[in-house]
Design a protein around this motif. Structure first.
Motif, PDB file in Angstrom:
ATOM      1  N   LYS A 269      57.924  81.136  64.192  1.00 42.98           N
ATOM      2  CA  LYS A 269      56.801  79.434  64.856  1.00 42.98           C
ATOM      3  C   LYS A 269      56.795  79.467  63.161  1.00 42.98           C
ATOM      4  O   LYS A 269      55.990  78.842  62.813  1.00 42.98           O
ATOM      5  N   VAL A 270      55.186  80.818  62.637  1.00 40.23           N
ATOM      6  CA  VAL A 270      54.152  80.478  62.095  1.00 40.23           C
ATOM      7  C   VAL A 270      54.208  81.648  60.889  1.00 40.23           C
ATOM      8  O   VAL A 270      54.892  82.294  61.199  1.00 40.23           O
ATOM      9  N   SER A 271      53.455  81.553  59.914  1.00 39.65           N
ATOM     10  CA  SER A 271      54.121  82.463  58.776  1.00 39.65           C
ATOM     11  C   SER A 271      52.758  83.633  59.491  1.00 39.65           C
ATOM     12  O   SER A 271      52.300  83.487  60.253  1.00 39.65           O
ATOM     13  N   TRP A 272      53.627  84.763  58.678  1.00 35.54           N
ATOM     14  CA  TRP A 272      52.801  85.886  58.286  1.00 35.54           C
ATOM     15  C   TRP A 272      51.011  86.048  58.182  1.00 35.54           C
ATOM     16  O   TRP A 272      50.228  86.016  58.513  1.00 35.54           O
ATOM     17  N   GLU A 273      51.493  84.497  57.061  1.00 38.77           N
ATOM     18  CA  GLU A 273      49.608  84.535  56.803  1.00 38.77           C
ATOM     19  C   GLU A 273      48.969  83.946  58.004  1.00 38.77           C
ATOM     20  O   GLU A 273      47.570  83.901  58.914  1.00 38.77           O
ATOM     21  N   GLU A 274      48.564  83.042  59.115  1.00 35.48           N
ATOM     22  CA  GLU A 274      48.943  82.403  60.068  1.00 35.48           C
ATOM     23  C   GLU A 274      48.665  83.644  60.977  1.00 35.48           C
ATOM     24  O   GLU A 274      47.777  83.618  61.608  1.00 35.48           O
ATOM     25  N   VAL A 275      49.737  84.358  60.973  1.00 35.37           N
ATOM     26  CA  VAL A 275      49.221  85.920  62.399  1.00 35.37           C
ATOM     27  C   VAL A 275      48.803  86.126  61.740  1.00 35.37           C
ATOM     28  O   VAL A 275      47.753  87.251  62.658  1.00 35.37           O
ATOM     29  N   LYS A 276      48.204  86.711  60.363  1.00 37.89           N
ATOM     30  CA  LYS A 276      47.157  87.259  59.810  1.00 37.89           C
ATOM     31  C   LYS A 276      45.975  86.993  59.940  1.00 37.89           C
ATOM     32  O   LYS A 276      44.891  87.701  60.313  1.00 37.89           O
ATOM     33  N   ASN A 277      46.159  85.470  59.668  1.00 34.54           N
ATOM     34  CA  ASN A 277      44.606  84.882  59.702  1.00 34.54           C
ATOM     35  C   ASN A 277      43.644  84.952  61.890  1.00 34.54           C
ATOM     36  O   ASN A 277      42.927  85.342  62.061  1.00 34.54           O
ATOM     37  N   GLU A 278      44.800  84.895  62.484  1.00 29.40           N
ATOM     38  CA  GLU A 278      44.737  85.215  64.882  1.00 29.40           C
ATOM     39  C   GLU A 278      44.797  86.818  63.768  1.00 29.40           C
ATOM     40  O   GLU A 278      43.552  86.799  65.308  1.00 29.40           O
ATOM     41  N   MET A 279      45.227  87.521  63.801  1.00 24.04           N
ATOM     42  CA  MET A 279      44.431  88.755  64.201  1.00 24.04           C
ATOM     43  C   MET A 279      43.501  89.484  63.495  1.00 24.04           C
ATOM     44  O   MET A 279      42.387  90.230  64.769  1.00 24.04           O
ATOM     45  N   VAL A 280      43.330  89.398  62.128  1.00 28.81           N
ATOM     46  CA  VAL A 280      41.815  88.893  61.909  1.00 28.81           C
ATOM     47  C   VAL A 280      40.620  88.543  62.741  1.00 28.81           C
ATOM     48  O   VAL A 280      39.237  89.317  62.427  1.00 28.81           O
ATOM     49  N   GLY A 281      40.583  87.231  62.329  1.00 31.62           N
ATOM     50  CA  GLY A 281      39.572  86.263  62.824  1.00 31.62           C
ATOM     51  C   GLY A 281      39.228  86.621  63.473  1.00 31.62           C
ATOM     52  O   GLY A 281      38.236  85.857  64.346  1.00 31.62           O
ATOM     53  N   GLU A 282      41.037  85.778  64.815  1.00 28.35           N
ATOM     54  CA  GLU A 282      40.992  86.070  65.755  1.00 28.35           C
ATOM     55  C   GLU A 282      40.154  87.121  67.335  1.00 28.35           C
ATOM     56  O   GLU A 282      39.055  87.033  68.403  1.00 28.35           O
ATOM     57  N   LYS A 283      40.987  87.978  66.693  1.00 29.08           N
ATOM     58  CA  LYS A 283      41.028  89.340  66.954  1.00 29.08           C
ATOM     59  C   LYS A 283      40.203  90.652  67.081  1.00 29.08           C
ATOM     60  O   LYS A 283      40.576  91.553  67.141  1.00 29.08           O
ATOM     61  N   GLY A 284      40.020  90.293  65.949  1.00 29.97           N
ATOM     62  CA  GLY A 284      38.901  91.294  65.078  1.00 29.97           C
ATOM     63  C   GLY A 284      39.546  92.432  64.597  1.00 29.97           C
ATOM     64  O   GLY A 284      39.165  93.142  64.252  1.00 29.97           O
ATOM     65  N   LEU A 285      40.633  92.200  64.422  1.00 31.98           N
ATOM     66  CA  LEU A 285      41.526  93.943  63.573  1.00 31.98           C
ATOM     67  C   LEU A 285      41.347  94.108  61.880  1.00 31.98           C
ATOM     68  O   LEU A 285      41.072  92.107  61.651  1.00 31.98           O
ATOM     69  N   ALA A 286      41.195  95.100  61.602  1.00 32.54           N
ATOM     70  CA  ALA A 286      40.295  95.356  60.158  1.00 32.54           C
ATOM     71  C   ALA A 286      41.713  94.246  59.572  1.00 32.54           C
ATOM     72  O   ALA A 286      42.661  94.907  59.542  1.00 32.54           O
ATOM     73  N   PRO A 287      41.382  93.827  58.224  1.00 34.21           N
ATOM     74  CA  PRO A 287      42.553  93.050  57.280  1.00 34.21           C
ATOM     75  C   PRO A 287      43.873  94.043  56.673  1.00 34.21           C
ATOM     76  O   PRO A 287      44.393  93.913  56.409  1.00 34.21           O
ATOM     77  N   GLU A 288      42.719  95.462  56.407  1.00 36.92           N
ATOM     78  CA  GLU A 288      43.596  96.088  55.597  1.00 36.92           C
ATOM     79  C   GLU A 288      45.262  96.450  57.295  1.00 36.92           C
ATOM     80  O   GLU A 288      45.527  97.181  56.576  1.00 36.92           O
ATOM     81  N   VAL A 289      44.147  96.352  58.214  1.00 35.36           N
ATOM     82  CA  VAL A 289      45.183  97.016  59.416  1.00 35.36           C
ATOM     83  C   VAL A 289      46.491  96.325  59.214  1.00 35.36           C
ATOM     84  O   VAL A 289      47.674  96.501  60.078  1.00 35.36           O
ATOM     85  N   ALA A 290      45.772  94.193  59.520  1.00 36.68           N
ATOM     86  CA  ALA A 290      47.216  94.347  59.783  1.00 36.68           C
ATOM     87  C   ALA A 290      47.891  93.995  58.409  1.00 36.68           C
ATOM     88  O   ALA A 290      49.140  93.360  58.593  1.00 36.68           O
ATOM     89  N   ASP A 291      47.601  94.184  56.869  1.00 40.42           N
ATOM     90  CA  ASP A 291      48.168  94.186  55.920  1.00 40.42           C
ATOM     91  C   ASP A 291      49.973  95.421  56.335  1.00 40.42           C
ATOM     92  O   ASP A 291      50.434  95.389  55.352  1.00 40.42           O
ATOM     93  N   ARG A 292      48.629  96.583  56.792  1.00 35.86           N
ATOM     94  CA  ARG A 292      50.073  97.191  57.197  1.00 35.86           C
ATOM     95  C   ARG A 292      51.311  97.371  57.869  1.00 35.86           C
ATOM     96  O   ARG A 292      52.612  97.480  57.863  1.00 35.86           O
ATOM     97  N   ILE A 293      50.415  95.990  59.030  1.00 33.35           N
ATOM     98  CA  ILE A 293      51.472  95.767  59.817  1.00 33.35           C
ATOM     99  C   ILE A 293      52.550  95.069  59.346  1.00 33.35           C
ATOM    100  O   ILE A 293      53.356  94.888  59.434  1.00 33.35           O
ATOM    101  N   GLY A 294      51.854  93.883  58.485  1.00 37.13           N
ATOM    102  CA  GLY A 294      52.811  92.962  57.798  1.00 37.13           C
ATOM    103  C   GLY A 294      53.534  93.221  56.262  1.00 37.13           C
ATOM    104  O   GLY A 294      55.142  92.961  56.746  1.00 37.13           O
TER     105      GLY A 294
END
Length: 509
Positions: free
Chosen positions: A243-268
């Protein structure tokens, strides 16, 4: 009186507000919300005579269905049930409400959408959220270890409804499940085959079935560095990628759920991949994933699944999609979701998914949650999103301006002259007793033209006409409404002739 005047002024202002929104072409949801407020204010006004005034509307997130809409629904249900039965399923039913503890803790973040009921008779109850958890409870309670079943019934979500997008608080689910210990991926492949058969039969457009595996997702999260405690919540974020872009999903993971940005990038890097069996084989060679036992098990099963899907002739409809996460907590293995495709407007573009119409997966641990001894019964199943399908079929019929019959009447018993009501009643009774779907007009002496017009308006294909001469000759005049051709049929042969013309079998259920 002053209070009433103030209330009348509020009604007037709210009415103007609603009219303004309509002129501005505001969203349907916003208009619906403001109309509800207006109706509430009007209800407070009541009648001067002291009579109670009712608000004539359905509860928010629900709707009525007209005979035309129900005729479309029945046709869709017929296609679905026919397919379920073709694959050997039995039908069951369960209560519309369950003990609250039965439903609690089975749906992850969606648990907040469960409708709780007030205490009745010392039991805390909730309306069922889906048909899967009640099925698991049914298996455990009846100590069943093997069944292939389907269940079509309403479920309830304490959601914020969006009627224009087919999002309701009360809606139907059509479920098919296979429970039992079997060799890997054979039942799973059949579920996907059923899904493809139904969507093809309904002719609602091109579709694609996305497939993934919860073990691959968990293995991927582990090798990417997601803490165990965040698996489910990150899974919920990934599930929004359709429904939404990867950037929006990454922002939710990092900004709202406290995931490290590098971990989110690996998931991406993983979740933006999709393909077929080649992608499965590629990931089996992945330096990180190949070291994770869970992921390897999931990829191995997916490879086997694609072999069976090829034998079933549906592998071209299936895509291995690493972004598919399916938010429900009870899934343990293969998961899948069918989406309708919007065909590309320009050459070279990929088809776009425009909405989920079916979904399902494997849930091997759910029955064990209810069994006193924790005995597991492996299960896999699918659910058809009929509400969205109903909307699509209705829109298609409207676009084609196709007439929908709302009854199945085969013949109208009519009379050509007056004073033949008794003869009409006798004949229609004979037809009913023989299993023929028949009607007559509820007038003593209806005009023949009115009777024929009724058939044209309602789509009744045949008219059995009684006249004085026909009674003397022992025949009935059988008229085809479409061609206007008439033939005399001996009364004793009438039932067989109607069956022949309407293709009804000799014995009907």
């Amino acid at each position: 009186m002053a209070d009433r005047a103030a209330l009348e002024e509020l009604v007037r202002l709210q009415g103007e507000h609603v009219r303004g929104l309509k002129q501005q072409k505001a969203s349907a949801d916003q208009i619906e919300e403001e109309v509800a407020k207006l109706l509430k204010l009007k209800a407070q006004l009541g009648h001067d005579e002291g009579k109670q005034k009712f608000v004539l509307k359905t509860p928010k997130g629900t709707r009525d269905y007209s005979p035309r809409q129900m005729a479309v629904r029945e046709k869709v249900f017929d296609v679905i049930i026919c397919c379920f039965k073709r694959h050997g399923a039995e039908v069951i039913d369960t209560p519309v409400f369950e003990l609250k503890e039965t439903l609690t803790g089975k749906y992850g973040e969606d648990s907040k959408l469960i409708y709780d009921l007030k205490d009745q008779g010392g039991e805390l109850l909730s309306l069922r959220y889906d048909l899967t958890v009640p099925f698991a409870r049914y298996l455990a309670m009846n100590k069943l270890t093997n069944i292939k079943r389907y269940h079509i019934a309403k479920v309830y979500r304490r959601d914020n409804p969006a009627m224009t997008r087919g999002r309701y608080r009360e809606f139907y689910q059509c479920d098919f499940d296979i429970a039992g210990q079997f060799d890997p991926m054979i039942p799973d492949a059949e579920c996907l085959k059923i899904m493809c058969e139904i969507l093809s039969s309904l002719q609602i457009g091109n579709f694609l079935v996305k497939v993934n595996d919860r073990r691959i997702l968990d293995g991927m999260f582990a090798v990417c560095g997601v803490p165990d405690s965040k698996f489910r919540t990150i899974c919920s974020s990934v599930d929004k990628l359709d429904k939404v872009s990867w950037e929006e999903v990454k922002n939710e993971m990092v900004g709202e759920k406290g995931l490290a940005p590098e971990v989110a990038d690996r998931i991406g890097d993983y979740v933006q991949q999709h393909g077929g069996v080649c992608l499965v084989e590629q990931l089996l060679q992945d330096p990180k994933l190949s070291q994770n036992k869970q992921a390897v098990e999931g990829l191995g099963d997916l490879k086997l699944l694609f072999e069976y899907l090829t034998l079933f002739g549906i592998d071209d409809k299936i895509s291995f999609d690493l972004s598919l996460a399916r938010g429900l907590d009870y899934y343990t293995g293969v998961i899948y979701e069918a989406v309708l495709l919007q065909m590309p407007t320009e050459a070279g573009e990929e088809p776009l998914g425009v909405g989920s119409v079916a979904a399902g997966g494997r849930y091997d641990g759910l029955v064990g949650m209810f069994d006193p001894k924790g005995r597991k019964v492996p299960c896999v199943g699918l659910s058809i999103g009929v509400e969205r399908i109903f909307s699509i079929v209705e829109q298609r019929l409207e676009a084609l301006e196709e007439k929908v019959r709302t009854t199945e009447t085969q013949v109208l018993v009519a009379s050509a002259q007056k004073k033949l009501l008794e003869e009409r009643l006798k004949l229609v009774s004979e037809l009913w007793d023989a299993g023929i779907k028949a009607e007559l007009l509820y007038k003593k002496n209806p005009k023949l033209l009115n009777q024929l017009q009724y058939c044209e308006e309602t789509g009744i294909p045949l008219v059995a006409i009684i006249g004085e001469q026909e009674l003397k000759d022992g025949v009935i005049k059988l008229r085809s409404v479409a061609s206007r051709e008439e033939v005399d049929v001996r009364r004793e042969d009438l039932v067989e002739e109607i069956r022949r013309r309407t293709n009804q079998p000799l014995y009907v259920c």
